[in-house]
Design a protein around this motif. Structure first.
Motif, PDB file in Angstrom:
ATOM      1  N   ARG A  45      36.055  35.926   9.790  1.00 21.29           N
ATOM      2  CA  ARG A  45      37.377  36.477  10.042  1.00 21.29           C
ATOM      3  C   ARG A  45      37.660  37.578   9.029  1.00 21.29           C
ATOM      4  O   ARG A  45      37.371  37.422   7.841  1.00 21.29           O
ATOM      5  CB  ARG A  45      38.429  35.379   9.928  1.00 21.29           C
ATOM      6  CG  ARG A  45      39.817  35.789  10.353  1.00 21.29           C
ATOM      7  CD  ARG A  45      40.767  34.597  10.357  1.00 21.29           C
ATOM      8  NE  ARG A  45      40.358  33.578  11.317  1.00 21.29           N
ATOM      9  CZ  ARG A  45      41.075  32.493  11.591  1.00 21.29           C
ATOM     10  NH1 ARG A  45      42.214  32.277  10.953  1.00 21.29           N
ATOM     11  NH2 ARG A  45      40.643  31.605  12.457  1.00 21.29           N
ATOM     12  N   GLU A  46      38.218  38.683   9.505  1.00 22.38           N
ATOM     13  CA  GLU A  46      38.505  39.800   8.621  1.00 22.38           C
ATOM     14  C   GLU A  46      39.951  40.246   8.751  1.00 22.38           C
ATOM     15  O   GLU A  46      40.579  40.135   9.797  1.00 22.38           O
ATOM     16  CB  GLU A  46      37.571  40.988   8.907  1.00 22.38           C
ATOM     17  CG  GLU A  46      37.762  41.638  10.262  1.00 22.38           C
ATOM     18  CD  GLU A  46      36.926  42.887  10.446  1.00 22.38           C
ATOM     19  OE1 GLU A  46      36.215  43.300   9.499  1.00 22.38           O
ATOM     20  OE2 GLU A  46      36.991  43.498  11.528  1.00 22.38           O
ATOM     21  N   PHE A  47      40.443  40.783   7.660  1.00 21.03           N
ATOM     22  CA  PHE A  47      41.807  41.304   7.599  1.00 21.03           C
ATOM     23  C   PHE A  47      41.915  42.575   8.426  1.00 21.03           C
ATOM     24  O   PHE A  47      41.023  43.423   8.418  1.00 21.03           O
ATOM     25  CB  PHE A  47      42.158  41.584   6.138  1.00 21.03           C
ATOM     26  CG  PHE A  47      43.383  42.401   5.948  1.00 21.03           C
ATOM     27  CD1 PHE A  47      43.291  43.765   5.692  1.00 21.03           C
ATOM     28  CD2 PHE A  47      44.644  41.827   6.047  1.00 21.03           C
ATOM     29  CE1 PHE A  47      44.427  44.531   5.520  1.00 21.03           C
ATOM     30  CE2 PHE A  47      45.779  42.591   5.882  1.00 21.03           C
ATOM     31  CZ  PHE A  47      45.671  43.947   5.609  1.00 21.03           C
ATOM     32  N   VAL A  48      43.051  42.719   9.119  1.00 17.52           N
ATOM     33  CA  VAL A  48      43.315  43.929   9.902  1.00 17.52           C
ATOM     34  C   VAL A  48      44.498  44.709   9.339  1.00 17.52           C
ATOM     35  O   VAL A  48      44.387  45.897   9.044  1.00 17.52           O
ATOM     36  CB  VAL A  48      43.579  43.588  11.382  1.00 17.52           C
ATOM     37  CG1 VAL A  48      43.978  44.828  12.169  1.00 17.52           C
ATOM     38  CG2 VAL A  48      42.350  42.919  11.998  1.00 17.52           C
ATOM     39  N   ALA A  49      45.648  44.026   9.199  1.00 17.71           N
ATOM     40  CA  ALA A  49      46.849  44.721   8.745  1.00 17.71           C
ATOM     41  C   ALA A  49      47.856  43.704   8.250  1.00 17.71           C
ATOM     42  O   ALA A  49      47.837  42.543   8.663  1.00 17.71           O
ATOM     43  CB  ALA A  49      47.458  45.548   9.876  1.00 17.71           C
ATOM     44  N   THR A  50      48.751  44.158   7.382  1.00 10.22           N
ATOM     45  CA  THR A  50      49.830  43.306   6.915  1.00 10.22           C
ATOM     46  C   THR A  50      51.114  44.096   6.796  1.00 10.22           C
ATOM     47  O   THR A  50      51.087  45.327   6.658  1.00 10.22           O
ATOM     48  CB  THR A  50      49.476  42.660   5.558  1.00 10.22           C
ATOM     49  OG1 THR A  50      50.476  41.699   5.211  1.00 10.22           O
ATOM     50  CG2 THR A  50      49.408  43.709   4.446  1.00 10.22           C
ATOM     51  N   TYR A  59      49.978  47.738   5.206  1.00 13.29           N
ATOM     52  CA  TYR A  59      48.656  48.014   4.651  1.00 13.29           C
ATOM     53  C   TYR A  59      47.625  47.701   5.728  1.00 13.29           C
ATOM     54  O   TYR A  59      47.775  46.731   6.465  1.00 13.29           O
ATOM     55  CB  TYR A  59      48.406  47.158   3.406  1.00 13.29           C
ATOM     56  CG  TYR A  59      47.105  47.445   2.721  1.00 13.29           C
ATOM     57  CD1 TYR A  59      46.022  46.592   2.865  1.00 13.29           C
ATOM     58  CD2 TYR A  59      46.950  48.574   1.936  1.00 13.29           C
ATOM     59  CE1 TYR A  59      44.817  46.851   2.246  1.00 13.29           C
ATOM     60  CE2 TYR A  59      45.741  48.846   1.309  1.00 13.29           C
ATOM     61  CZ  TYR A  59      44.681  47.973   1.471  1.00 13.29           C
ATOM     62  OH  TYR A  59      43.494  48.244   0.857  1.00 13.29           O
ATOM     63  N   TYR A  60      46.603  48.553   5.799  1.00 11.63           N
ATOM     64  CA  TYR A  60      45.620  48.428   6.874  1.00 11.63           C
ATOM     65  C   TYR A  60      44.199  48.392   6.332  1.00 11.63           C
ATOM     66  O   TYR A  60      43.889  49.028   5.304  1.00 11.63           O
ATOM     67  CB  TYR A  60      45.735  49.612   7.835  1.00 11.63           C
ATOM     68  CG  TYR A  60      47.064  49.705   8.529  1.00 11.63           C
ATOM     69  CD1 TYR A  60      48.127  50.427   7.979  1.00 11.63           C
ATOM     70  CD2 TYR A  60      47.279  49.064   9.746  1.00 11.63           C
ATOM     71  CE1 TYR A  60      49.349  50.510   8.625  1.00 11.63           C
ATOM     72  CE2 TYR A  60      48.498  49.145  10.401  1.00 11.63           C
ATOM     73  CZ  TYR A  60      49.529  49.871   9.830  1.00 11.63           C
ATOM     74  OH  TYR A  60      50.733  49.952  10.474  1.00 11.63           O
ATOM     75  N   ALA A  61      43.343  47.726   7.052  1.00 13.30           N
ATOM     76  CA  ALA A  61      41.918  47.831   6.781  1.00 13.30           C
ATOM     77  C   ALA A  61      41.465  49.247   7.120  1.00 13.30           C
ATOM     78  O   ALA A  61      41.999  49.881   8.043  1.00 13.30           O
ATOM     79  CB  ALA A  61      41.141  46.820   7.622  1.00 13.30           C
ATOM     80  N   ASP A  62      40.491  49.735   6.390  1.00 14.58           N
ATOM     81  CA  ASP A  62      40.009  51.095   6.616  1.00 14.58           C
ATOM     82  C   ASP A  62      39.518  51.283   8.056  1.00 14.58           C
ATOM     83  O   ASP A  62      39.650  52.373   8.623  1.00 14.58           O
ATOM     84  CB  ASP A  62      38.876  51.427   5.646  1.00 14.58           C
ATOM     85  CG  ASP A  62      39.370  51.635   4.234  1.00 14.58           C
ATOM     86  OD1 ASP A  62      38.539  51.573   3.306  1.00 14.58           O
ATOM     87  OD2 ASP A  62      40.583  51.844   4.040  1.00 14.58           O
ATOM     88  N   SER A  63      38.977  50.232   8.625  1.00 22.44           N
ATOM     89  CA  SER A  63      38.387  50.337   9.962  1.00 22.44           C
ATOM     90  C   SER A  63      39.416  50.585  11.054  1.00 22.44           C
ATOM     91  O   SER A  63      39.054  51.026  12.150  1.00 22.44           O
ATOM     92  CB  SER A  63      37.593  49.067  10.280  1.00 22.44           C
ATOM     93  OG  SER A  63      38.429  47.923  10.214  1.00 22.44           O
ATOM     94  N   VAL A  64      40.686  50.312  10.793  1.00 16.98           N
ATOM     95  CA  VAL A  64      41.714  50.483  11.818  1.00 16.98           C
ATOM     96  C   VAL A  64      42.788  51.492  11.416  1.00 16.98           C
ATOM     97  O   VAL A  64      43.662  51.824  12.236  1.00 16.98           O
ATOM     98  CB  VAL A  64      42.393  49.144  12.174  1.00 16.98           C
ATOM     99  CG1 VAL A  64      41.350  48.096  12.549  1.00 16.98           C
ATOM    100  CG2 VAL A  64      43.274  48.644  11.035  1.00 16.98           C
ATOM    101  N   LYS A  65      42.719  51.977  10.203  1.00 17.93           N
ATOM    102  CA  LYS A  65      43.740  52.891   9.703  1.00 17.93           C
ATOM    103  C   LYS A  65      43.819  54.135  10.588  1.00 17.93           C
ATOM    104  O   LYS A  65      42.797  54.737  10.933  1.00 17.93           O
ATOM    105  CB  LYS A  65      43.416  53.280   8.268  1.00 17.93           C
ATOM    106  CG  LYS A  65      44.566  53.833   7.472  1.00 17.93           C
ATOM    107  CD  LYS A  65      44.159  54.030   6.021  1.00 17.93           C
ATOM    108  CE  LYS A  65      43.818  52.720   5.343  1.00 17.93           C
ATOM    109  NZ  LYS A  65      43.472  52.884   3.918  1.00 17.93           N
ATOM    110  N   GLY A  66      45.031  54.492  10.972  1.00 18.50           N
ATOM    111  CA  GLY A  66      45.231  55.655  11.827  1.00 18.50           C
ATOM    112  C   GLY A  66      45.166  55.344  13.312  1.00 18.50           C
ATOM    113  O   GLY A  66      45.535  56.174  14.135  1.00 18.50           O
TER     114      GLY A  66
END
Length: 117
Positions: A45-50, A59-66
């Motif tokens: 499981r990985e963090f996506v956003a909070t 705050y976003y994971a780099d993989s989904v930012k933007g």
């Protein structure tokens, strides 16, 4: 105690959009920071956003930012994840979570997001 019920998700083509919702029960929703996590098959499981309790900080994971946007409506006790420009690598089960001080101990049931190429 807060309980979380997720909705949304499904199958979408690459480049498409989906919105996930996470509705909370209980009177203390606005006291919690909220987050989205995801788990792809065979992966952790990985963090996506909070988002903070007030909605003023995200705050976003780099993989989904933007591409992804987290938001919340405390009056409706709901947190959202707007996902745009979806990629096949975004395919996963998505979970919302509530917590304090960066520790998330209350989880939704999970919802499948599948992005086809």
């Amino acid at each position: 105690q807060v309980q979380l019920v997720q909705s949304g998700g499904g199958l979408v083509q690459a480049g498409g959009s989906l919105t996930l919702s996470c509705a909370a029960s209980g009177r203390t929703f606005s006291s919690y920071a909220m987050a989205w996590f995801r788990q792809a098959p065979g992966k952790e499981r990985e963090f996506v956003a909070t988002i903070s309790w007030s909605g003023g900080s995200t705050y976003y994971a780099d993989s989904v930012k933007g591409r992804f946007t987290i938001s919340r409506d405390n009056a409706k006790k709901t947190v959202y994840l707007q996902m745009n420009s979806l990629k096949p690598e975004d395919t996963a089960v998505y979970y919302c979570a509530a917590g304090v001080h960066g520790s998330y101990g209350i989880w939704g049931q999970g919802t499948q997001v599948t992005v086809s190429s």
